[in-house]
Design a protein around this motif. Sequence first.
Motif, PDB file in Angstrom:
ATOM      1  N   VAL A 222      14.575  16.537   6.345  1.00 48.05           N
ATOM      2  CA  VAL A 222      14.552  15.994   7.702  1.00 48.05           C
ATOM      3  C   VAL A 222      13.826  14.653   7.697  1.00 48.05           C
ATOM      4  O   VAL A 222      12.779  14.487   7.071  1.00 48.05           O
ATOM      5  CB  VAL A 222      13.856  16.973   8.678  1.00 48.05           C
ATOM      6  CG1 VAL A 222      13.800  16.383  10.089  1.00 48.05           C
ATOM      7  CG2 VAL A 222      14.584  18.309   8.693  1.00 48.05           C
ATOM      8  N   ILE A 223      14.404  13.676   8.415  1.00 41.68           N
ATOM      9  CA  ILE A 223      13.749  12.388   8.592  1.00 41.68           C
ATOM     10  C   ILE A 223      12.744  12.511   9.733  1.00 41.68           C
ATOM     11  O   ILE A 223      13.082  12.969  10.829  1.00 41.68           O
ATOM     12  CB  ILE A 223      14.783  11.289   8.919  1.00 41.68           C
ATOM     13  CG1 ILE A 223      15.793  11.157   7.781  1.00 41.68           C
ATOM     14  CG2 ILE A 223      14.090   9.948   9.162  1.00 41.68           C
ATOM     15  CD1 ILE A 223      16.918  10.186   8.078  1.00 41.68           C
ATOM     16  N   VAL A 224      11.523  12.106   9.470  1.00 42.66           N
ATOM     17  CA  VAL A 224      10.453  12.238  10.458  1.00 42.66           C
ATOM     18  C   VAL A 224      10.384  10.973  11.312  1.00 42.66           C
ATOM     19  O   VAL A 224      10.339   9.850  10.786  1.00 42.66           O
ATOM     20  CB  VAL A 224       9.090  12.474   9.766  1.00 42.66           C
ATOM     21  CG1 VAL A 224       7.976  12.578  10.808  1.00 42.66           C
ATOM     22  CG2 VAL A 224       9.156  13.735   8.910  1.00 42.66           C
ATOM     23  N   LEU A 225      10.382  11.164  12.639  1.00 44.20           N
ATOM     24  CA  LEU A 225      10.264  10.067  13.592  1.00 44.20           C
ATOM     25  C   LEU A 225       8.952  10.207  14.365  1.00 44.20           C
ATOM     26  O   LEU A 225       8.467  11.315  14.591  1.00 44.20           O
ATOM     27  CB  LEU A 225      11.435  10.063  14.582  1.00 44.20           C
ATOM     28  CG  LEU A 225      12.839   9.911  14.001  1.00 44.20           C
ATOM     29  CD1 LEU A 225      13.879   9.941  15.115  1.00 44.20           C
ATOM     30  CD2 LEU A 225      12.954   8.623  13.206  1.00 44.20           C
ATOM     31  N   SER A 226       8.408   9.080  14.774  1.00 49.59           N
ATOM     32  CA  SER A 226       7.165   9.080  15.559  1.00 49.59           C
ATOM     33  C   SER A 226       7.264   8.007  16.634  1.00 49.59           C
ATOM     34  O   SER A 226       7.473   6.828  16.329  1.00 49.59           O
ATOM     35  CB  SER A 226       5.965   8.809  14.645  1.00 49.59           C
ATOM     36  OG  SER A 226       4.783   8.707  15.413  1.00 49.59           O
ATOM     37  N   ASP A 227       7.150   8.402  17.898  1.00 49.32           N
ATOM     38  CA  ASP A 227       7.226   7.456  19.011  1.00 49.32           C
ATOM     39  C   ASP A 227       5.950   6.637  19.103  1.00 49.32           C
ATOM     40  O   ASP A 227       4.845   7.197  19.182  1.00 49.32           O
ATOM     41  CB  ASP A 227       7.456   8.192  20.331  1.00 49.32           C
ATOM     42  CG  ASP A 227       8.854   8.784  20.446  1.00 49.32           C
ATOM     43  OD1 ASP A 227       9.765   8.230  19.803  1.00 49.32           O
ATOM     44  OD2 ASP A 227       9.021   9.780  21.165  1.00 49.32           O
ATOM     45  N   ILE A 228       6.099   5.323  19.116  1.00 44.70           N
ATOM     46  CA  ILE A 228       4.953   4.417  19.293  1.00 44.70           C
ATOM     47  C   ILE A 228       4.814   4.040  20.769  1.00 44.70           C
ATOM     48  O   ILE A 228       3.704   3.968  21.307  1.00 44.70           O
ATOM     49  CB  ILE A 228       5.122   3.149  18.428  1.00 44.70           C
ATOM     50  CG1 ILE A 228       5.453   3.528  16.981  1.00 44.70           C
ATOM     51  CG2 ILE A 228       3.871   2.292  18.484  1.00 44.70           C
ATOM     52  CD1 ILE A 228       4.405   4.393  16.311  1.00 44.70           C
TER      53      ILE A 228
ATOM     54  N   GLY B 120       9.568   8.649   7.292  1.00 42.51           N
ATOM     55  CA  GLY B 120       9.961   9.086   5.958  1.00 42.51           C
ATOM     56  C   GLY B 120      10.602  10.456   6.001  1.00 42.51           C
ATOM     57  O   GLY B 120      11.038  10.920   7.057  1.00 42.51           O
ATOM     58  N   MET B 121      10.651  11.098   4.832  1.00 45.68           N
ATOM     59  CA  MET B 121      11.308  12.402   4.725  1.00 45.68           C
ATOM     60  C   MET B 121      10.287  13.511   4.581  1.00 45.68           C
ATOM     61  O   MET B 121       9.270  13.366   3.900  1.00 45.68           O
ATOM     62  CB  MET B 121      12.232  12.420   3.509  1.00 45.68           C
ATOM     63  CG  MET B 121      13.434  11.503   3.604  1.00 45.68           C
ATOM     64  SD  MET B 121      14.805  12.228   4.503  1.00 45.68           S
ATOM     65  CE  MET B 121      15.317  13.539   3.396  1.00 45.68           C
ATOM     66  N   GLU B 122      10.572  14.626   5.231  1.00 43.84           N
ATOM     67  CA  GLU B 122       9.846  15.877   4.990  1.00 43.84           C
ATOM     68  C   GLU B 122      10.889  16.942   4.753  1.00 43.84           C
ATOM     69  O   GLU B 122      11.562  17.376   5.677  1.00 43.84           O
ATOM     70  CB  GLU B 122       8.967  16.250   6.192  1.00 43.84           C
ATOM     71  CG  GLU B 122       7.668  15.469   6.263  1.00 43.84           C
ATOM     72  CD  GLU B 122       6.722  16.022   7.329  1.00 43.84           C
ATOM     73  OE1 GLU B 122       7.052  17.090   7.904  1.00 43.84           O
ATOM     74  OE2 GLU B 122       5.685  15.399   7.575  1.00 43.84           O
ATOM     75  N   GLY B 123      11.045  17.324   3.506  1.00 44.40           N
ATOM     76  CA  GLY B 123      12.131  18.226   3.149  1.00 44.40           C
ATOM     77  C   GLY B 123      13.451  17.487   3.275  1.00 44.40           C
ATOM     78  O   GLY B 123      13.654  16.435   2.668  1.00 44.40           O
TER      79      GLY B 123
ATOM     80  N   GLN C 245      17.787   9.806   2.504  1.00 44.05           N
ATOM     81  CA  GLN C 245      16.730   9.102   1.785  1.00 44.05           C
ATOM     82  C   GLN C 245      16.909   7.591   1.896  1.00 44.05           C
ATOM     83  O   GLN C 245      15.937   6.844   2.055  1.00 44.05           O
ATOM     84  CB  GLN C 245      16.722   9.541   0.318  1.00 44.05           C
ATOM     85  CG  GLN C 245      16.146  10.938   0.106  1.00 44.05           C
ATOM     86  CD  GLN C 245      16.229  11.385  -1.341  1.00 44.05           C
ATOM     87  OE1 GLN C 245      17.092  10.912  -2.105  1.00 44.05           O
ATOM     88  NE2 GLN C 245      15.341  12.283  -1.745  1.00 44.05           N
ATOM     89  N   GLN C 246      18.165   7.151   1.819  1.00 44.95           N
ATOM     90  CA  GLN C 246      18.443   5.731   1.992  1.00 44.95           C
ATOM     91  C   GLN C 246      18.018   5.267   3.388  1.00 44.95           C
ATOM     92  O   GLN C 246      17.405   4.205   3.553  1.00 44.95           O
ATOM     93  CB  GLN C 246      19.937   5.460   1.805  1.00 44.95           C
ATOM     94  CG  GLN C 246      20.418   5.526   0.373  1.00 44.95           C
ATOM     95  CD  GLN C 246      20.096   4.249  -0.396  1.00 44.95           C
ATOM     96  OE1 GLN C 246      20.186   3.156   0.139  1.00 44.95           O
ATOM     97  NE2 GLN C 246      19.699   4.394  -1.643  1.00 44.95           N
ATOM     98  N   ILE C 247      18.359   6.057   4.404  1.00 45.62           N
ATOM     99  CA  ILE C 247      18.015   5.700   5.783  1.00 45.62           C
ATOM    100  C   ILE C 247      16.505   5.648   5.960  1.00 45.62           C
ATOM    101  O   ILE C 247      15.958   4.694   6.525  1.00 45.62           O
ATOM    102  CB  ILE C 247      18.648   6.708   6.765  1.00 45.62           C
ATOM    103  CG1 ILE C 247      20.174   6.593   6.751  1.00 45.62           C
ATOM    104  CG2 ILE C 247      18.112   6.501   8.182  1.00 45.62           C
ATOM    105  CD1 ILE C 247      20.885   7.679   7.541  1.00 45.62           C
ATOM    106  N   ALA C 248      15.816   6.686   5.488  1.00 46.15           N
ATOM    107  CA  ALA C 248      14.363   6.757   5.653  1.00 46.15           C
ATOM    108  C   ALA C 248      13.658   5.623   4.920  1.00 46.15           C
ATOM    109  O   ALA C 248      12.627   5.125   5.372  1.00 46.15           O
ATOM    110  CB  ALA C 248      13.842   8.114   5.157  1.00 46.15           C
TER     111      ALA C 248
END
Length: 460
Positions: A405-411, A400-403, A370-373
Amino acid sequence: MSLLKRIEQQSQQQKAESTTSKLEELRVKRQPVPTAPEARLSDIKSRIQERLVAELDPRADIFSNTEEVKQTIEELFQSILEQENIVLSRTERTRLFDQIVDEILGYGPLEPLLEDPTITEIMVNGPKRVYIERNGKIQRTNIEFEDEDHLRRIIDRIVSPLGRRVDESSPMVNARLPDGSRVNAVIPPISLVGPALTIRKFAKTPLQVEDLIRFGSITPEAVEFLRACILARLNIIISGGTGSGKTTLLNVLSGFIPNDERIITIEDAAELQLRQEHVVTLEARPPNIEGKGQITIRDLVINSLRMRPDRIIVGEVRGGEALDMLQAMNTGHDGSLTTCHSNSPRDTLARIETMCLMAGMELPLRAIRQQIASAIDLIVHQERMRDGTRKVVSITEVQGMEGDVIVLSDIFTFEQTGIEDGKIIGRLKPTGIRPKFMDRIEAAGIKLPPDIFGVSVRFR
């Protein structure tokens, strides 16, 4: 064979030997002054150095009077050659004089390598094996040190001005050259091949963003996006493997920070070359010979929070300081930058989790995530490709977080289209996804055109 023939052969052999002897005498007569062979050049150099050390004032600062020292070296050089009746060719004389100057005022055999702008890394594996990296490829040189003691003297000359030491009790050291080049030295008993020295060279003139675009390391669209992220005070981590160009990219991106902001830089050995005026540079300190007085990166990160920073830049996080860095990012110090060794953006998060656990705090993994996200907004991942080039291969948003897991999205992602003459052909392309933090960029008064993200104009 008859006795007469044997006498005839002996007579011919004696005549040949007599002729050779006379020719040798004539050759010696024509050359009254002996020419110094290559084997004696090292001895001449050693004697001149010994006499120079004996004649120099030990209280004088030779590095602030280099011209006077050069003149003294030249006078001694000429004096010894005349006294010992030694003849050197112009080439030998120039080369020997340069070597002596390098030994007294520079870094000995390393000087020509340090002066070569095409060399990016110097690797010394003991006194007789010196390698370089040029254009991303490693090759061996014909440069050698006299012995291990010679190499140790050069290492001591590098680390001593920084108040650091390398000996049996502390056989590893990190240091820097005056131009900012990074130095690592390891000596026996840790190194089994003799003293080992690695120098990551920095360009005499720091690279600009235009240079990275010209090299094909990044595209103008990605630069414009990253510039907007810096101005909007997003927290960015630059990740990649060893020698992938993380520090260079960090230097370039830091150039987008406005001049009216107070910047605190924290490094193990100072390398960053920020061009802003209001910069405070902090450097970690190893323990002294008694094992006391150590100042770690973590200590400096904690202390920097009391120095009223607008931005905190950590050269590299590699331990428990990662947790304090996240805390700083989450407590009003937006726009912070750092680098991290990893193989991908996802691996970057895993490494930061591990480093946070190294801080010794018994925190649940979910709390760390959570801190990382919450703290990190963007990961810029860079790689050194098979052809030796360095390229940004992905720019990834931390959504952010989903459950758990930290969610990543490539730009942006690098798309390789082929290989031509051994060179990788490709381009960093947008994925068509607009980052969720676009509202923060727009709130900073920055308008990015939709085509940067590869999306249609309807998103305007």
